[in-house]
Scaffold this motif. Sequence first.
Motif, mmCIF file in Angstrom:
data_model
loop_
_atom_site.group_PDB
_atom_site.id
_atom_site.type_symbol
_atom_site.label_atom_id
_atom_site.label_comp_id
_atom_site.label_asym_id
_atom_site.label_seq_id
_atom_site.Cartn_x
_atom_site.Cartn_y
_atom_site.Cartn_z
ATOM 1 N N MET A 189 0.836 -1.194 0.000
ATOM 2 C CA MET A 189 0.000 0.000 0.000
ATOM 3 C C MET A 189 0.873 1.247 0.000
ATOM 4 O O MET A 189 1.769 1.390 0.838
ATOM 5 N N ARG A 190 0.621 2.137 -0.949
ATOM 6 C CA ARG A 190 1.318 3.427 -0.950
ATOM 7 C C ARG A 190 0.674 4.344 0.075
ATOM 8 O O ARG A 190 -0.545 4.507 0.108
ATOM 9 N N LEU A 191 1.500 4.954 0.914
ATOM 10 C CA LEU A 191 1.025 5.832 1.976
ATOM 11 C C LEU A 191 1.821 7.132 1.970
ATOM 12 O O LEU A 191 2.991 7.147 1.541
ATOM 13 N N PRO A 192 1.239 8.222 2.457
ATOM 14 C CA PRO A 192 1.983 9.494 2.495
ATOM 15 C C PRO A 192 3.086 9.507 3.546
ATOM 16 O O PRO A 192 4.021 10.310 3.458
ATOM 17 N N ARG A 193 2.986 8.614 4.555
ATOM 18 C CA ARG A 193 3.993 8.560 5.611
ATOM 19 C C ARG A 193 3.933 7.183 6.269
ATOM 20 O O ARG A 193 2.974 6.426 6.056
ATOM 21 N N ALA A 194 4.912 6.891 7.060
ATOM 22 C CA ALA A 194 4.948 5.592 7.742
ATOM 23 C C ALA A 194 3.772 5.484 8.717
ATOM 24 O O ALA A 194 3.442 6.445 9.420
ATOM 25 N N PRO A 195 3.130 4.321 8.805
ATOM 26 C CA PRO A 195 2.016 4.160 9.748
ATOM 27 C C PRO A 195 2.517 4.060 11.181
ATOM 28 O O PRO A 195 3.667 3.700 11.441
ATOM 29 N N GLY B 74 5.817 6.617 0.726
ATOM 30 C CA GLY B 74 6.475 5.328 0.855
ATOM 31 C C GLY B 74 5.513 4.185 0.610
ATOM 32 O O GLY B 74 4.325 4.386 0.320
ATOM 33 N N VAL B 75 6.033 2.970 0.709
ATOM 34 C CA VAL B 75 5.243 1.771 0.447
ATOM 35 C C VAL B 75 5.252 0.887 1.685
ATOM 36 O O VAL B 75 6.315 0.502 2.190
ATOM 37 N N LEU B 76 4.056 0.570 2.163
ATOM 38 C CA LEU B 76 3.881 -0.379 3.255
ATOM 39 C C LEU B 76 3.781 -1.779 2.672
ATOM 40 O O LEU B 76 3.033 -2.012 1.713
#
Length: 528
Positions: free
Chosen positions: A480-486, A509-511
């Motif tokens: 999952m592409r996310l705007p920041r680290a979860p 980044g990519v989770l």
Amino acid sequence: MIPQMLELIDRYGVDGFWVDGDLWAVEPCYCERCRAAFTARTGLAQPPTEPTDPAWPVWWNFTRESFEEYVTRYCDAVHAHKPGVLVCSNWLQTFKNPGEPKVPTDWISGDNAWVWGLDGSRCEARFLATRGKPWDIMLWAFYCSHGMGAAESPWVAKPVEMLEQEAAVLLAFGGNVQVYENPGGLRNGQLIPWRQRRWGEVGRFIRRRRQLCQGAGSVPQIAVLHSETHLRATPTGKNLMWNVDVEPVQGAVFSLLECHYGVDILDEWALQPRLDEFPVIVAPEQDRMSEAMVEGLRAYVLHGGRLLVSGAASLERFGAEFLGVTPGQLDESRTYHVPAGDGTVPLFSKSWRRVETTTARGHGQIGLTPLADERLLPHPAFTVNRVGRGAVAYVPCSVFRDFGHNRYPLTRQFIGGVVKALAPRLDVSVEAPACIDVALRRKGKRRIVHLINRSSGIPNQPNNGAIDQIPNVGPVRVRMRLPRAPRGVRLAYESGKPEWSFTPRRDGGVLDVRLASVRIHAALVIEE
């Protein structure tokens, strides 16, 4: 019926009605009053008597509109008599009755098929979640193998796991679940303790999922268009529910789910204001959609959307220039082979349009035999055309109807290849066994990836519709592409601990999450 409803409210304090025998039982009426009303409304002197008559859709829709007026009357009467009393008409405004939900019912509901009901729930959940009303599906707590009421196939209680699997599909989309119990042979209201223990276990399964599932919204990925205009133009018989043609829509939904895409089903009423939310839209042989919908989809592509259309008639509907092809020979009731996976798959279509590319890029070639590199015709299996900032893919046959009818794994792989060519970079991708359905949801700052295992541990055959001893299946990988680290990733509902990592990139980044297996229904919860 209205006097009886009002009496029940006044004398017995009834605070809600679930009216059965409505939509699914309605067929045209040829009484003098209905014939006169039909003529007054349409100008046609006589209603048609056969579904093959060109005027049949007009007569069928007159029946539908008359039925909606009838339900509106009893809803209005109940609401005026005592505000707060709730009314529901069984199956009205559900998957087989698309269109703006104008009739003022308070919630939407239908009782699912007593056996083989999981597929029905997969479509209902994805459609009812777009209606803007509370909704539920009634699950039958019992089933039989050979037809309702057959003496040689008596009703039997469903396994707990079968009901949990059916419920999971509905719960993932925020729906409610009711369970219909009829102990059979007992007509005195007596409950059967061992069956009640089963239903209690199902109730606990449902309640554990309430907090996370209820109130969540969709994370749009692929919208499947279920055009009310198309459905109303193509009735196949008399009945308002059983004689509608939804097979291409079902085929699109089921094939895309087996490819692990997040799928929502929207009619024109729901999709028009939300077009720009979906990275991909699929119009599965919906060639009788409204002109407004055609224009909306063209604009959607022009502004960056990715559209997949199928069916020979869709070429005329959208235009050869938009699809980037020139039309060739139209073949009727023909089977051609198309490349899929490690081989080819035969696709039957009542109409198959051979095309040649102009601005589009052709993918594969249609073949006369299963041979992958011999006896091929100079016509692509599908095309992808760049239009403005977006793209449109075209499959010139009824590929989704074929999948809905046959469910060939190679056809699923072909469809997956079309979507990959059209939209190679989506924000969420899932790798898992084909029996795992994905539902992408969001609640507050949590992204939720529901994983539902549709498999069974016993053979599922025409004389055995039971689901039991469900095996764990996996592995599962979610990127999952996310705007920041979860802030964290956890697994809800089932045991096990997901392994995850986050790789920073310039745009976020990519989770990457890995899970060993799913039992019935698990959910990956990503805390942002």
